[in-house]
Motif scaffolding. Structure first.
Motif, PDB file in Angstrom:
ATOM      1  N   ALA A   1      28.795 -14.388 101.474  1.00 18.53           N
ATOM      2  CA  ALA A   1      29.714 -14.181 102.602  1.00 18.53           C
ATOM      3  C   ALA A   1      28.984 -13.419 103.701  1.00 18.53           C
ATOM      4  O   ALA A   1      28.632 -12.252 103.527  1.00 18.53           O
ATOM      5  N   TYR A   2      28.705 -14.077 104.805  1.00 17.82           N
ATOM      6  CA  TYR A   2      28.109 -13.424 105.977  1.00 17.82           C
ATOM      7  C   TYR A   2      29.242 -13.066 106.940  1.00 17.82           C
ATOM      8  O   TYR A   2      30.170 -13.867 107.143  1.00 17.82           O
ATOM      9  N   GLN A   3      29.155 -11.871 107.545  1.00 24.53           N
ATOM     10  CA  GLN A   3      30.174 -11.448 108.509  1.00 24.53           C
ATOM     11  C   GLN A   3      29.534 -11.190 109.866  1.00 24.53           C
ATOM     12  O   GLN A   3      28.450 -10.600 109.930  1.00 24.53           O
ATOM     13  N   LYS A   4      30.215 -11.606 110.913  1.00 20.73           N
ATOM     14  CA  LYS A   4      29.753 -11.269 112.265  1.00 20.73           C
ATOM     15  C   LYS A   4      30.700 -10.214 112.821  1.00 20.73           C
ATOM     16  O   LYS A   4      31.912 -10.400 112.815  1.00 20.73           O
ATOM     17  N   GLN A   5      30.134  -9.065 113.273  1.00 16.62           N
ATOM     18  CA  GLN A   5      30.960  -7.967 113.788  1.00 16.62           C
ATOM     19  C   GLN A   5      30.473  -7.558 115.171  1.00 16.62           C
ATOM     20  O   GLN A   5      29.263  -7.561 115.439  1.00 16.62           O
ATOM     21  N   GLN A   6      31.410  -7.167 116.015  1.00 13.48           N
ATOM     22  CA  GLN A   6      31.114  -6.573 117.326  1.00 13.48           C
ATOM     23  C   GLN A   6      30.142  -7.411 118.173  1.00 13.48           C
ATOM     24  O   GLN A   6      29.359  -6.850 118.956  1.00 13.48           O
ATOM     25  N   ASP A   7      30.114  -8.706 117.976  1.00 14.24           N
ATOM     26  CA  ASP A   7      29.290  -9.627 118.773  1.00 14.24           C
ATOM     27  C   ASP A   7      27.785  -9.519 118.549  1.00 14.24           C
ATOM     28  O   ASP A   7      27.039 -10.432 118.896  1.00 14.24           O
ATOM     29  N   THR A   8      27.292  -8.394 118.012  1.00 13.05           N
ATOM     30  CA  THR A   8      25.827  -8.261 117.868  1.00 13.05           C
ATOM     31  C   THR A   8      25.405  -7.883 116.445  1.00 13.05           C
ATOM     32  O   THR A   8      24.270  -7.473 116.230  1.00 13.05           O
ATOM     33  N   LEU A   9      26.320  -7.964 115.482  1.00 15.84           N
ATOM     34  CA  LEU A   9      25.986  -7.566 114.108  1.00 15.84           C
ATOM     35  C   LEU A   9      26.237  -8.711 113.130  1.00 15.84           C
ATOM     36  O   LEU A   9      27.262  -9.404 113.227  1.00 15.84           O
ATOM     37  N   ILE A  10      25.314  -8.908 112.208  1.00 21.82           N
ATOM     38  CA  ILE A  10      25.557  -9.819 111.083  1.00 21.82           C
ATOM     39  C   ILE A  10      25.341  -9.005 109.809  1.00 21.82           C
ATOM     40  O   ILE A  10      24.288  -8.376 109.627  1.00 21.82           O
ATOM     41  N   VAL A  11      26.363  -8.969 108.933  1.00 23.11           N
ATOM     42  CA  VAL A  11      26.335  -8.125 107.734  1.00 23.11           C
ATOM     43  C   VAL A  11      26.574  -9.005 106.516  1.00 23.11           C
ATOM     44  O   VAL A  11      27.396  -9.924 106.553  1.00 23.11           O
ATOM     45  N   TRP A  12      25.845  -8.739 105.406  1.00 20.35           N
ATOM     46  CA  TRP A  12      26.076  -9.472 104.162  1.00 20.35           C
ATOM     47  C   TRP A  12      25.578  -8.658 102.973  1.00 20.35           C
ATOM     48  O   TRP A  12      24.866  -7.664 103.140  1.00 20.35           O
ATOM     49  N   SER A  13      25.980  -9.084 101.778  1.00 20.12           N
ATOM     50  CA  SER A  13      25.533  -8.420 100.544  1.00 20.12           C
ATOM     51  C   SER A  13      24.497  -9.304  99.874  1.00 20.12           C
ATOM     52  O   SER A  13      24.771 -10.464  99.555  1.00 20.12           O
TER      53      SER A  13
ATOM     54  N   GLN B   1      25.408 -23.373 109.821  1.00 17.61           N
ATOM     55  CA  GLN B   1      24.880 -24.731 109.633  1.00 17.61           C
ATOM     56  C   GLN B   1      24.485 -24.930 108.161  1.00 17.61           C
ATOM     57  O   GLN B   1      24.819 -25.939 107.535  1.00 17.61           O
ATOM     58  N   VAL B   2      23.768 -23.936 107.590  1.00 18.03           N
ATOM     59  CA  VAL B   2      23.332 -24.025 106.188  1.00 18.03           C
ATOM     60  C   VAL B   2      24.552 -24.060 105.269  1.00 18.03           C
ATOM     61  O   VAL B   2      24.586 -24.791 104.272  1.00 18.03           O
ATOM     62  N   GLN B   3      25.585 -23.258 105.595  1.00 21.62           N
ATOM     63  CA  GLN B   3      26.757 -23.163 104.717  1.00 21.62           C
ATOM     64  C   GLN B   3      27.819 -24.212 105.045  1.00 21.62           C
ATOM     65  O   GLN B   3      28.853 -24.282 104.377  1.00 21.62           O
ATOM     66  N   GLY B   4      27.571 -25.016 106.120  1.00 22.39           N
ATOM     67  CA  GLY B   4      28.537 -26.049 106.494  1.00 22.39           C
ATOM     68  C   GLY B   4      29.829 -25.481 107.029  1.00 22.39           C
ATOM     69  O   GLY B   4      30.917 -25.967 106.718  1.00 22.39           O
ATOM     70  N   LYS B   5      29.724 -24.403 107.814  1.00 19.83           N
ATOM     71  CA  LYS B   5      30.918 -23.738 108.360  1.00 19.83           C
ATOM     72  C   LYS B   5      30.969 -23.910 109.871  1.00 19.83           C
ATOM     73  O   LYS B   5      29.953 -24.185 110.521  1.00 19.83           O
ATOM     74  N   ASP B   6      32.163 -23.663 110.417  1.00 18.74           N
ATOM     75  CA  ASP B   6      32.346 -23.689 111.869  1.00 18.74           C
ATOM     76  C   ASP B   6      31.873 -22.347 112.432  1.00 18.74           C
ATOM     77  O   ASP B   6      32.356 -21.296 111.994  1.00 18.74           O
ATOM     78  N   PRO B   7      30.920 -22.321 113.392  1.00 17.48           N
ATOM     79  CA  PRO B   7      30.411 -21.039 113.924  1.00 17.48           C
ATOM     80  C   PRO B   7      31.469 -20.171 114.609  1.00 17.48           C
ATOM     81  O   PRO B   7      31.209 -19.007 114.919  1.00 17.48           O
ATOM     82  N   SER B   8      32.686 -20.694 114.824  1.00 22.21           N
ATOM     83  CA  SER B   8      33.714 -19.876 115.494  1.00 22.21           C
ATOM     84  C   SER B   8      34.311 -18.824 114.553  1.00 22.21           C
ATOM     85  O   SER B   8      34.973 -17.889 114.986  1.00 22.21           O
ATOM     86  N   VAL B   9      34.062 -18.952 113.212  1.00 21.85           N
ATOM     87  CA  VAL B   9      34.621 -17.955 112.277  1.00 21.85           C
ATOM     88  C   VAL B   9      33.791 -16.674 112.319  1.00 21.85           C
ATOM     89  O   VAL B   9      32.634 -16.689 112.733  1.00 21.85           O
ATOM     90  N   ASP B  10      34.429 -15.572 111.909  1.00 22.78           N
ATOM     91  CA  ASP B  10      33.710 -14.297 111.852  1.00 22.78           C
ATOM     92  C   ASP B  10      33.215 -13.985 110.451  1.00 22.78           C
ATOM     93  O   ASP B  10      32.505 -13.005 110.243  1.00 22.78           O
ATOM     94  N   ILE B  11      33.649 -14.781 109.470  1.00 19.27           N
ATOM     95  CA  ILE B  11      33.201 -14.553 108.095  1.00 19.27           C
ATOM     96  C   ILE B  11      33.056 -15.920 107.443  1.00 19.27           C
ATOM     97  O   ILE B  11      33.927 -16.784 107.583  1.00 19.27           O
TER      98      ILE B  11
END
Length: 808
Positions: free
Chosen positions: A85-97, A123-133
């Protein structure tokens, strides 16, 4: 998610359009900081570099690579896992475990770069880039999966007064499930729902609808527990924050509402000690104060289960403070004005107090900075002249201002003691001792009015840090240690020991109240630390100023803790097994106060009794011959009846064996040599230290090596042992003469002779005879230093036969 970490700090904007990495121009969109989450749930900065995504054969997949901009080394190599699970926060952060307890974050300098990498991950995960997680963080139950398939989003009830209860129930039921929390947070973000709720809050207050206000309290508290930065940014905005605090005033569990808004608007005043021109900075300071107030005063203390749910709130405050410190640090005009007004004599007391309190809070905020940023922060303050400013403030009469200045000083000492030491040594060249910064600190410690001496304890800790050789810069020639300790003993030690010397002019302490005893105990604690760590500086001071005799006067104090401090000081000296100290103790009969205290303690089995016995036991076990002979010859009558421990009888036995060997020097001579090996090595170490004191060059001498004249190697045991017996006879005769003289003199007024000694650097040995070890000052080939008298009891020319021998 319940264990979601706080957001990491944003990257510092160090460059404009382009950065250089590895010798080529690189688009700053790719410039990132890499962070990892430590055990304390704080983000550690792993370095700045440039990110790229490419296929890595070894990892069999598309991966994120970050290369350091300083040297091109690989900071991060992480495969983009389809299930992470990758998360995008505050427009400039990408966080994951990356693993169960290993969280990573990339903080981008520019939003465009973050979006670019986010698209690659999606793209790798086959997700829509508009999501935040990109993935659900926890495996949901089958029922939730079914819900998810049937209803892609959460339908919020329309925001109306009549439906508040329904909304409150929906929020409460969503909190336990990670999936429903996620959906609820997204729905609240997308529909501008929070602002609509705050409009209803105004309606409820106007209508005095208490039931509706109670529901709003539960809803807003639940939104806090969703732990989402995006929601906090709406709630803490200038237009919403006071209404959010208003909602939290109506806690259903309290009979009466709290007046938080009234406190923030009327009681808490924002003081601009120096006008802040930047409106963004001003707004950030207001916001941080209010959010901190919400965290500390408004929200209920979280339960064990809710602790992690507010981690993003902690982070929000933390990074706001980082930003405030950064913005203030860059405003040179602001800091220049601050220091100018602090030190200006025309500044009135109230204004100065506000300025000092501001500076103290500024330093407290700096504790949130990463180590490299903290370096820059303290360098800025140092360049602005913070130490001279503190010196001026500490010299003022206002106790509150001085207390705040002391707190600021403690931040500086803890951060960089070398910076403080360098400053005080430089100012010593221009100023009198009275106004030196360290002496001002010592005076405040001595004059602390607090009955418990809270301030004095803090200041003593700072002094201890400053005089601790362990944190002094270790260069090839150890200049900082030599220079600073030389300075401290010349300019400051007399100020520190003044209360001790003033209080011990008679046979017992002249003032023995609790506060004085506490202060003297603190001073003794520092002096004991010096004995352990400062070798020849403190040795010279103690012997020349007769400090130990004065300290032992405190053995007569009615406060047991102070008497024990004095005893501990002496025990530390004896523990060094240094013949210079031993001769000083014997010459001044400094076991007398200890024996008196032992006898006065009677048959009580307490700490005093045990500590004194332990001291004598140490002398017996370590076989310190000079002290054993001195104690038995002078105090045996007082101690012979003590039979509940074998210590004193054991000392007497040691003494008799010693006498026996003197009377029959040929007996067991080889065992005697071996037994004294350690004792004699200590004498050599001592000699080295004294030579350091006189700055004699000894670099060509390796540790443990003995340089011996060839002629001495043929000496036999008789030649060695014979002068010992001669010496002991002379010694006994001399001591009995001295004793008669001492008994006739007033002990308390007597000054001990000055022990200024020097040695020839030509001959060194790791094993000397007891005669030469005991009488080093007078040994042949050791001319006295210019202007220093020889030590009393120098050996006559007859000992020239006793030089040094080498053993393997």
């Amino acid at each position: 998610a319940p264990g979601q970490p706080p957001a990491p700090p944003a990257i510092a904007h160090q460059s404009g359009g382009c950065g250089v990495a590895g010798g080529r121009m690189t688009d700053t969109r790719r410039r990132v900081k890499v962070y990892t989450l430590n055990e304390d749930r704080q983000w550690d900065d792993r370095g700045t570099g440039h990110v790229s995504s490419c296929y890595v054969e070894r990892l069999k997949g598309m991966s994120l690579l970050v290369r350091a901009e300083s040297d091109g080394s690989l900071l991060l190599e992480s495969k983009i896992n389809p299930n992470t699970a990758y998360q995008k926060q505050q427009d400039t952060l990408i966080v994951w475990s990356e693993a169960e307890n290993y969280d990573l974050a990339l903080s981008f300098q520019e939003k465009a770069g973050c979006d670019e990498i986010w698209e690659k991950i999606c793209q790798v995960q086959g997700k829509d880039p508009s999501v935040d997680i990109t993935q659900d963080l926890v495996d949901e139950s089958e029922e939730e999966r079914f819900d998810d398939m049937s209803s892609p989003g959460l339908e919020l009830p329309s925001c109306e007064l009549s439906r508040l209860e329904e909304i409150a129930e929906l929020v409460a039921s969503s909190l336990p499930s990670p999936l429903r929390r996620e959906k609820l947070a997204l729905a609240l973000e997308n529909e501008g729902y929070i602002k609509k709720l705050l409009e209803i809050f105004h309606v409820c207050e106007d209508l005095e609808n208490i039931e509706g206000l109670h529901h709003l309290y539960e809803i807003i508290k639940g939104i806090f527990l969703l732990n989402r930065t995006a929601l906090f940014e709406v709630m803490f905005s200038e237009e919403c924050i006071m209404d959010v605090i208003g909602c939290l005033e109506y806690d259903p569990s309290l009979s009466q509402s709290r007046k938080h808004r009234e406190f923030l608007t009327k009681t808490a005043k924002f003081k601009e000690v120096i006008p802040i021109s930047d409106p963004e900075l001003k707004q950030k300071i207001h916001q941080t104060y209010r959010v901190q107030y919400i965290q500390d005063m408004v929200l209920p203390t979280p339960s064990v289960f809710e602790e992690n749910m507010l981690s993003t709130l902690h982070s929000f405050i933390f990074f706001n403070k980082v930003e405030i410190v950064g913005m203030l640090q860059e405003d040179e005009k602001f800091l220049t004005d601050l220091f100018a007004q602090l030190t200006d004599e025309a500044t009135d007391e109230e204004k100065r107090q506000e300025l000092v309190n501001f500076l103290k809070e500024f330093c407290a905020f700096s504790q949130t900075l990463q180590p490299q940023n903290r370096d820059a922060f303290f360098k800025t303050l140092s360049n602005m002249g913070i130490l001279p400013a503190l010196e001026v403030i500490l010299g003022m009469d206002d106790a509150q201002v001085r207390s705040a200045a002391t707190d600021i000083f403690s931040y500086l000492v803890e951060y960089n003691p070398s910076m403080v030491r360098e400053f005080v040594m430089q100012e010593a060249q221009q100023n009198d001792d009275d106004i030196l910064l360290i002496n001002l600190i010592i005076e405040h410690m001595i004059c602390d009015t607090d009955p418990e001496l809270g301030g004095a304890v803090l200041l003593m800790g700072l002094l201890r840090t400053l005089v601790d050789p362990e944190n002094m810069l270790a260069t090839a020639n150890k200049t900082e240690k030599t220079e600073f300790l030389g300075f401290f003993y010349k300019h400051c030690m007399h100020v520190l020991t003044a209360p001790l010397l003033a209080n011990t002019t008679e046979d017992k302490p002249s003032k023995d109240d609790f506060q004085t005893a506490q202060l003297l105990a603190l001073i003794l604690e520092l002096l004991t630390f010096c004995v352990e760590h400062h070798t020849y500086h403190i040795k010279n001071y103690i012997i020349n100023k007769d400090i130990l005799r004065r300290v032992l006067v405190l053995m007569a104090s009615k406060h047991a803790f102070l008497a024990l401090c004095a005893l501990r000081f002496k025990r530390k000296i004896i523990g060094l097994k240094d013949e210079f100290y031993n001769r000083y103790i014997m010459k001044s009969f400094l076991f007398e106060p200890v024996v008196k205290a032992f006898l006065n303690n009677g048959s009580r089995y307490n700490l005093m009794n045990s500590a004194i016995i332990e001291m004598f036991e140490f002398i017996r076990v370590e076989d310190i011959k000079s002290l054993t002979a001195h104690v038995i010859e002078n105090y045996w009558k007082a101690l012979e009846d003590v039979d509940y421990v074998q210590t004193f009888k054991g000392l007497k036995l040691r003494f008799e064996q010693q006498r026996e060997r003197q009377d029959n020097p040929k007996l067991d001579s080889m065992r005697s040599i071996l037994r004294n090996h350690r004792y004699r090595r200590d004498a050599r170490t001592l000699e080295d230290e004294e030579e350091m004191w006189f700055n004699t060059d000894e670099d060509d001498m390796e540790d443990g090596e003995a340089v011996v004249p060839p002629s001495d190697k043929t000496k036999n045991d008789e030649d060695i042992m014979d002068p010992i017996s001669k010496f002991m006879e002379r010694k006994k005769l001399k001591e009995s003469e001295e004793k008669e003289v001492l008994l006739k003199t007033n002990l308390s007024g007597r000054q001990s002779p000055s022990f200024k000694l020097s040695f020839s650097s030509g001959t060194k040995s790791n094993l000397t005879s007891q005669s030469s070890a005991s009488n080093l000052p007078g040994s042949p080939g050791s001319p006295g230093s210019p202007g220093s008298p020889g030590s009393p009891g120098s050996v006559s020319k007859s000992t020239s036969q006793t030089a040094a021998i080498t053993t393997k």
